[in-house]
Write a protein that holds these residues in place. Structure first.
Motif, short mmCIF file in Angstrom:
data_model
loop_
_atom_site.label_atom_id
_atom_site.label_comp_id
_atom_site.label_asym_id
_atom_site.label_seq_id
_atom_site.Cartn_x
_atom_site.Cartn_y
_atom_site.Cartn_z
N GLN A 19 -44.09 -49.54 63.52
CA GLN A 19 -43.99 -50.88 63.05
C GLN A 19 -43.89 -51.17 61.72
N ILE A 20 -44.51 -50.29 60.99
CA ILE A 20 -44.44 -50.23 59.45
C ILE A 20 -43.87 -48.95 58.93
N VAL A 67 -53.63 -49.06 61.12
CA VAL A 67 -52.54 -48.69 60.21
C VAL A 67 -51.85 -47.31 60.70
N TYR A 68 -52.84 -46.53 61.21
CA TYR A 68 -52.17 -45.10 61.49
C TYR A 68 -51.34 -45.40 62.70
N SER A 69 -51.51 -46.01 63.64
CA SER A 69 -50.93 -46.28 64.68
C SER A 69 -49.42 -47.05 64.26
N ILE A 124 -44.33 -52.53 54.34
CA ILE A 124 -45.23 -51.77 53.88
C ILE A 124 -46.41 -52.66 54.31
N ARG A 125 -47.42 -52.01 54.80
CA ARG A 125 -48.51 -52.45 55.12
C ARG A 125 -49.37 -52.77 53.89
N THR A 126 -50.05 -54.24 53.83
CA THR A 126 -50.84 -54.33 52.64
C THR A 126 -52.00 -55.08 53.19
N MET A 127 -52.91 -55.28 52.44
CA MET A 127 -54.16 -56.28 52.77
C MET A 127 -53.61 -57.58 52.69
N ALA A 128 -54.61 -58.36 53.27
CA ALA A 128 -54.17 -59.97 53.61
C ALA A 128 -54.19 -60.85 52.19
N SER A 129 -54.30 -60.09 51.11
CA SER A 129 -54.42 -60.89 50.06
C SER A 129 -53.07 -61.65 49.39
N THR A 134 -47.51 -44.42 50.48
CA THR A 134 -46.99 -43.52 51.42
C THR A 134 -45.78 -44.42 51.99
N ALA A 135 -44.60 -43.35 52.29
CA ALA A 135 -43.34 -44.39 53.02
C ALA A 135 -42.52 -43.12 53.76
N ASP A 136 -41.84 -43.68 54.61
CA ASP A 136 -40.86 -42.85 55.35
C ASP A 136 -39.67 -42.36 54.33
N ARG A 137 -39.74 -42.83 53.48
CA ARG A 137 -38.50 -42.80 52.14
C ARG A 137 -39.01 -42.47 50.83
#
Length: 320
Positions: free
Chosen positions: A183-184, A175-177, A148-153, A132-135
């Motif tokens: 912030q992302i 992630v939601y906030s 883009i938020r990812t897990m720490a892998s 999901t993205a703002d674009r």
């Protein structure tokens, strides 16, 4: 009569999730087979800590069972990063289920888990990851600079860097906030998670690229497992094996229903990339395999090679 035991089972997802559905069915089957001599207590995400903390609790034998996703586990067991590589799995999910249940690569992984005081009981696909993205995202160029938020892998982070994005590791619960406060700019998760966490509320576009499956692993504390009587260990193995087809069907339904719920509930624009569009991302993702091998070493390379061969063979068999 055997002394009744309590098995604590911690999840990386909330109530109502795929893992929650798995755990409830698992509990029912174990308790029935054990004739009431075993009680399974389920702890949803957040009740005992973050994903990484759950793995630590397992290693300390403080809990007996947990889900451990390669998205965080790859920092501890680099070989699990194989599951976060893009465009590794078949587009045909039945092929993926078969391979994850039978590939020799899983035996090699068991060895790696054992070195960290963990017993690998199963590898479980939870459906395709979506962005999901703002674009709008149709080409790698559209990813350029996307926070883009990812897990720490480490491998996940490299995968998005390869597209020109700016990956930002962040706990699931934030992630939601993070999206709301900008912030992302985007995040990646399976459809059911996007729906249950409400991420679609604070995003304009949902893009399905079938770049990777969300895969988790069912893990037991090694001391707990080693000290189980033979019949209990066999029971645990049988139930974990029997759960494979159950959760495979369940996650497919979950993801379908949740996508429909997102459609009904929001104005988010949902798109699916064409084969041609996917090819552009596929091509850019390939060098990340070398980074994986560098991190995961010789055993990691064998695991990747074995999975690739087995996926190819299973796809071939499905066509014939």
């Amino acid at each position: 009569m055997a002394h009744a035991q309590t098995w604590r089972f911690a999840l990386e997802e909330v109530d109502g999730s795929v893992q929650d559905a798995y755990a409830k069915e698992f509990k029912k089957r174990i308790e029935k087979k054990a004739n009431g001599d075993v009680r399974v207590e389920i702890y949803p995400y957040g009740s005992l800590g973050t994903s990484s903390e759950l793995t630590e609790l397992l290693q300390q034998n403080a809990i007996q069972l947990a889900f451990a996703s390669p998205g965080h586990l790859a920092s501890l067991i680099p070989e699990t990063g194989v599951f976060t590589l893009h465009f590794l799995f078949s587009d045909d999910n039945a092929v993926n289920e078969k391979v994850l249940g039978s590939s020799k690569a899983i035996g090699m992984l068991e060895e790696a888990y054992g070195e960290q005081n963990l017993e690998l009981l199963g590898v479980i696909p939870e459906g395709w990851m979506a962005w999901t993205a703002d674009r709008r995202i149709q080409t790698p160029k559209d990813m350029k600079g996307l926070k883009i938020r990812t897990m720490a892998s480490p491998i996940l982070i490299e995968s998005y860097r390869a597209y020109g994005a700016n990956p930002v590791p962040m706990p699931y619960s934030e992630v939601y906030s993070g999206l709301e406060l900008e912030q992302i700019d985007g995040q990646v998760n399976p459809i059911f998670a996007i729906e249950e966490m409400g991420f679609y509320d604070v995003q304009d576009y949902l893009i399905q690229a079938k770049q990777a499956q969300f895969i988790t692993t069912l893990v037991a504390a090694e001391d707990f497992y080693a000290n189980l009587p033979d019949d209990r260990r066999q029971m645990l193995g049988e139930v974990a094996e029997s759960m494979r087809s159950y959760i495979f069907d369940k996650q497919a339904r979950f993801n379908e229903e949740r996508l429909e719920a997102i459609r009904q509930d929001s104005n988010i624009q949902i798109s699916t990339l064409s084969e041609e569009q996917r090819d552009a991302f596929r091509e850019m993702s390939m060098p990340v395999r070398d980074i994986f091998i560098e991190r995961a070493g010789e055993r990691g390379k064998r695991i990747l090679d074995t999975l690739e061969k087995d996926i190819q063979a299973a796809e071939q068999a499905a066509v014939e």
